[in-house]
Design a protein around this motif. Structure first.
Motif, short mmCIF file in Angstrom:
data_model
loop_
_atom_site.label_atom_id
_atom_site.label_comp_id
_atom_site.label_asym_id
_atom_site.label_seq_id
_atom_site.Cartn_x
_atom_site.Cartn_y
_atom_site.Cartn_z
N GLU A 143 0.77 -1.24 0.01
CA GLU A 143 0.04 0.02 -0.20
C GLU A 143 0.81 1.33 0.10
OE1 GLU A 143 -0.47 -2.30 2.27
OE2 GLU A 143 0.57 -1.41 4.13
N LYS A 144 2.22 1.02 0.33
CA LYS A 144 2.91 2.54 0.33
C LYS A 144 3.38 2.77 -1.08
CE LYS A 144 4.90 2.26 4.97
NZ LYS A 144 6.09 1.41 5.56
N LEU A 145 3.00 1.89 -1.94
CA LEU A 145 3.41 1.94 -3.50
C LEU A 145 2.23 2.45 -4.19
CD1 LEU A 145 5.73 -1.14 -3.76
CD2 LEU A 145 6.45 1.15 -3.46
N VAL A 146 1.25 2.59 -3.67
CA VAL A 146 -0.03 3.32 -4.29
C VAL A 146 -0.19 4.88 -3.80
CG1 VAL A 146 -2.45 2.78 -4.40
CG2 VAL A 146 -1.15 1.17 -4.15
N ALA A 147 -0.62 5.67 -5.00
CA ALA A 147 -0.87 7.08 -4.97
C ALA A 147 -2.39 7.13 -5.39
CB ALA A 147 0.11 7.87 -5.84
N LEU A 148 -3.27 7.14 -4.37
CA LEU A 148 -4.63 7.23 -4.66
C LEU A 148 -5.17 8.64 -4.87
CD1 LEU A 148 -6.77 4.67 -4.86
CD2 LEU A 148 -7.28 5.30 -2.55
N ASP A 149 -5.85 8.87 -5.56
CA ASP A 149 -6.49 10.29 -5.80
C ASP A 149 -5.31 11.54 -6.12
OD1 ASP A 149 -9.11 10.13 -5.68
OD2 ASP A 149 -9.19 9.93 -3.58
N LEU A 150 -4.26 10.74 -6.72
CA LEU A 150 -3.26 11.82 -7.10
C LEU A 150 -3.73 13.09 -8.10
CD1 LEU A 150 -0.21 12.09 -6.51
CD2 LEU A 150 0.16 10.89 -8.76
N ASP A 151 -3.54 14.15 -7.45
CA ASP A 151 -3.71 15.45 -8.23
C ASP A 151 -2.25 15.75 -8.93
OD1 ASP A 151 -4.67 17.51 -9.12
OD2 ASP A 151 -4.79 18.75 -7.53
N ALA A 152 -2.10 15.25 -10.08
CA ALA A 152 -0.77 15.85 -10.82
C ALA A 152 -0.99 16.55 -11.79
CB ALA A 152 -0.14 14.54 -11.06
N VAL A 153 -0.06 17.56 -12.05
CA VAL A 153 -0.31 18.38 -13.36
C VAL A 153 0.14 17.74 -14.59
CG1 VAL A 153 0.02 20.51 -12.05
CG2 VAL A 153 2.21 19.27 -12.88
N ASP A 154 1.06 16.77 -14.51
CA ASP A 154 1.61 15.97 -15.84
C ASP A 154 2.25 14.82 -15.51
OD1 ASP A 154 4.05 16.75 -14.78
OD2 ASP A 154 4.22 18.24 -16.01
N ALA A 155 2.48 14.14 -16.72
CA ALA A 155 3.02 12.76 -16.71
C ALA A 155 4.40 12.66 -16.02
CB ALA A 155 3.31 12.20 -18.16
N ARG A 156 5.16 13.71 -16.14
CA ARG A 156 6.40 13.59 -15.39
C ARG A 156 6.25 13.57 -13.85
NH1 ARG A 156 11.59 17.32 -17.16
NH2 ARG A 156 12.82 16.03 -15.82
N THR A 157 5.28 14.50 -13.38
CA THR A 157 5.04 14.56 -11.93
C THR A 157 4.60 13.11 -11.57
OG1 THR A 157 4.35 16.67 -12.18
CG2 THR A 157 3.77 15.72 -9.87
N VAL A 158 3.62 12.31 -12.04
CA VAL A 158 3.26 11.08 -11.98
C VAL A 158 4.57 10.22 -11.63
CG1 VAL A 158 1.74 9.22 -12.39
CG2 VAL A 158 0.83 11.52 -13.00
N ILE A 159 5.19 9.95 -12.71
CA ILE A 159 6.39 9.22 -12.64
C ILE A 159 7.41 9.77 -11.51
CG2 ILE A 159 8.61 8.87 -14.01
CD1 ILE A 159 6.80 9.00 -16.69
N GLU A 160 7.47 10.87 -11.41
CA GLU A 160 8.35 11.10 -10.26
C GLU A 160 7.79 10.84 -8.80
OE1 GLU A 160 11.32 11.94 -10.09
OE2 GLU A 160 11.75 13.01 -11.95
N VAL A 161 6.73 10.94 -8.65
CA VAL A 161 5.92 10.35 -7.59
C VAL A 161 5.99 9.08 -7.11
CG1 VAL A 161 3.53 10.09 -6.28
CG2 VAL A 161 4.22 12.38 -7.26
N LEU A 162 5.81 8.30 -8.30
CA LEU A 162 5.85 6.74 -8.05
C LEU A 162 7.33 6.36 -8.09
CD1 LEU A 162 3.22 5.65 -10.55
CD2 LEU A 162 2.87 5.86 -8.25
N ALA A 163 8.25 6.90 -8.83
CA ALA A 163 9.62 6.45 -8.66
C ALA A 163 10.11 6.85 -7.05
CB ALA A 163 10.41 7.27 -9.66
N GLY A 164 9.49 7.91 -6.64
CA GLY A 164 9.72 8.37 -5.11
C GLY A 164 9.49 7.37 -4.12
N LYS A 165 8.15 6.59 -4.33
CA LYS A 165 7.58 5.88 -3.57
C LYS A 165 8.75 4.42 -3.56
CE LYS A 165 2.97 7.28 -3.47
NZ LYS A 165 2.81 7.40 -1.68
N LEU A 166 8.76 4.08 -4.67
CA LEU A 166 9.93 2.86 -4.93
C LEU A 166 11.10 3.13 -4.11
CD1 LEU A 166 8.75 1.89 -8.67
CD2 LEU A 166 8.32 0.54 -6.64
#
Lengths: 99, 168
Positions: free
Chosen positions: B6-29
């Motif tokens: 569950e720490k590797l899940v971003a639920l209801d993520l409010d991201a401005v662009d693809a790069r932000t999503v990728i950085e958030v997920l990579a940060g969790k990993l």
């Protein structure tokens, strides 16, 4: 001589592996022992097109050009329904049966 | 083995662009020591060159990943977005896709994860399943649901046809 099917995609890690695996398993199930399925990078395709053992290309990318061998769009292996995956598999098997 | 929790899940993520999503997920990993610190950067660079957006139904998804070099342990991270961001279509990099769900599969070796990849491909082809995943109300539920669909708890049998099993 064995016959070669190449599965080409842009970057060659996760996505073409799925298509390669699905095709490989089906080809084996159908009893073709002389068929090799190989995933490659689209950037490397020229070298494969020259090979006499190449029988068909499965492309995970949009197809912009003509090839001397049949080429099928492989995206259904990744995102298609079971029926859509089966349609592409049948096309591949038809080519292999023709010989 | 594939790490997914569950720490590797971003639920209801409010991201401005693809790069932000990728950085958030990579940060969790990276936070769990599963990938190197540069994995987000590597994945974004690869995404620009080789996009991974997929025109699935009822909404589009993306499947970003980078080379195995940056992966310490095979793992999966998931983002469910509160509003879509644009990823380019894998099959046609000219096309923008509005993506609602992002799955980052950090893979040490694709052959080793072949059963998971197969199960993911089954999921991608079923609109009701993708909708069900998006509608999970908590990260825990999303993990349980996805682990079940991908048969992550029963991968000790090599080459088993996990897709044909219904119990999990």
């Amino acid at each position: 001589m064995s016959r070669l099917i190449v599965v080409a995609c842009g970057a060659g890690i996760n996505t073409s592996t799925v298509a390669e695996d699905i095709i490989k398993q089906r080809v084996e199930q159908e009893g073709f022992t002389d068929v090799v399925v190989k995933r490659i990078l689209m950037a490397d395709i020229e070298g494969y097109l020259a090979r006499p053992d190449l029988v068909l290309v499965v492309s995970m990318m949009k197809i912009f050009r003509k090839f001397e061998v049949p080429v099928f769009q492989g995206m259904p292996f990744l995102i298609g329904t079971k029926e859509e995956k089966e349609v592409v598999l049948q096309k591949i098997l038809d080519i292999l049966k023709k010989k | 083995m594939l790490t997914f929790n569950e720490k590797l899940v971003a639920l209801d993520l409010d991201a401005v662009d693809a790069r932000t999503v990728i950085e958030v997920l990579a940060g969790k990993l990276h936070g769990q020591g599963l990938v190197v610190a540069e994995y987000g950067q590597q994945t974004y660079a690869r995404e620009v060159e080789h996009p991974t957006g997929l025109p699935t139904n009822p909404f589009c998804i993306a499947f970003p990943h980078a080379d195995a070099d940056g992966v310490k342990e095979s793992s999966l991270a998931l983002a469910i977005l509160s509003k879509p961001v644009v990823f380019k279509n894998m099959a046609d990099p000219e096309e923008d896709l509005q993506v609602f769900l992002v799955l980052m599969l950090a893979n040490r070796n694709p052959e080793e994860q072949i059963q998971t990849l197969r199960n993911l491909a089954l999921l991608f082809g079923q609109p009701d399943k993708l909708a069900a995943l998006r509608d999970q109300s908590t990260a825990e539920k999303a993990v349980t649901w996805l682990r079940g669909e991908l048969h992550l708890n029963q991968q000790s049998v090599p080459n088993s046809r996990a897709s044909e099993r219904r119990d999990s």
